[in-house]
Design an enzyme around this catalytic site. Structure first.
Site, mmCIF file in Angstrom:
data_model
loop_
_atom_site.group_PDB
_atom_site.id
_atom_site.type_symbol
_atom_site.label_atom_id
_atom_site.label_comp_id
_atom_site.label_asym_id
_atom_site.label_seq_id
_atom_site.Cartn_x
_atom_site.Cartn_y
_atom_site.Cartn_z
ATOM 1 N N HIS A 102 0.846 -1.204 0.000
ATOM 2 C CA HIS A 102 0.000 0.000 0.000
ATOM 3 C C HIS A 102 0.871 1.240 0.000
ATOM 4 O O HIS A 102 1.858 1.322 0.718
ATOM 5 C CB HIS A 102 -0.957 0.011 1.201
ATOM 6 C CG HIS A 102 -0.300 -0.266 2.513
ATOM 7 N ND1 HIS A 102 0.076 -1.532 2.920
ATOM 8 C CD2 HIS A 102 0.070 0.565 3.512
ATOM 9 C CE1 HIS A 102 0.633 -1.468 4.109
ATOM 10 N NE2 HIS A 102 0.661 -0.197 4.487
ATOM 11 N N HIS A 104 0.941 5.100 0.860
ATOM 12 C CA HIS A 104 0.247 6.145 1.620
ATOM 13 C C HIS A 104 0.335 7.468 0.854
ATOM 14 O O HIS A 104 1.396 7.827 0.342
ATOM 15 C CB HIS A 104 0.936 6.376 2.973
ATOM 16 C CG HIS A 104 0.914 5.220 3.920
ATOM 17 N ND1 HIS A 104 0.094 5.172 5.021
ATOM 18 C CD2 HIS A 104 1.630 4.062 3.956
ATOM 19 C CE1 HIS A 104 0.312 4.048 5.700
ATOM 20 N NE2 HIS A 104 1.247 3.358 5.066
#
Ligand code: 5GP
Ligand code: ZN
Length: 142
Positions: A102, A104
């Site tokens: 992921h 950010h």
């Protein structure tokens, strides 16, 4: 690598868990982080389960970055932020808690608290710096 996985982000992709979605296409999903550094902090994830960016196919690598770039521009314009961080924690010792890649996207404001510990180290000398670079170059092509 597995296409079916019980990790929290795979469950969000399959809508088995709720999320506040911002963007979705064939390769990636973006949604608000549930515990933001600042409001508007979002996550861009590939729709294929990989723990590490290093095993993620390049089309996904490229897409999470291009979507994160657009989201960064959008959070700056919509939330009147001054800047944004793109951050990817890869591996437990780097602070990765969710084992699904992921990226950010974190809106930042003037006078924000720092996101990183600013303490930095120094190389022992020029030779140490050059040896470090040589080690990295030797593994780059592998
Ligand atoms: P990491 O430390 O792995 O780089 O960051 C994981 C991020 O995922 C954290 O910022 C955390 O707040 C966020 N997160 C963890 N679980 C959930 C969840 O169930 N929903 C959402 N929206 N974010 C989550
Ligand atoms: Zn997953």
């Amino acid at each position: 690598m597995s296409l079916i996985n019980d990790c929290v982000f795979c469950r969000i992709i399959r809508s088995e868990l709720p999320s506040t979605r911002l963007y979705e296409d064939d390769l990636v999903l973006a949604f608000l982080d549930i515990a933001p550094f600042n409001p508007g902090h979002c996550l861009v994830i590939p729709k294929q389960h990989h723990h590490s960016i290093t095993t993620l196919p390049t089309e996904y690598q490229g897409r999470i970055m291009s979507v994160a770039s657009k989201l960064g521009a959008a959070v700056v314009r919509s939330l009147e932020a001054d800047a944004f961080n793109l951050l990817l924690n890869n591996g437990t010792c780097a602070g990765q808690e969710v084992p699904h890649v992921h990226l950010h996207v974190i809106p930042r404001f003037r006078d924000d608290r720092p996101i990183f510990n600013p303490a930095k180290q120094q190389y022992k000398d020029q030779a140490h710096m050059q040896e470090t670079a040589a080690k990295i170059r030797a593994k780059l092509g592998e």
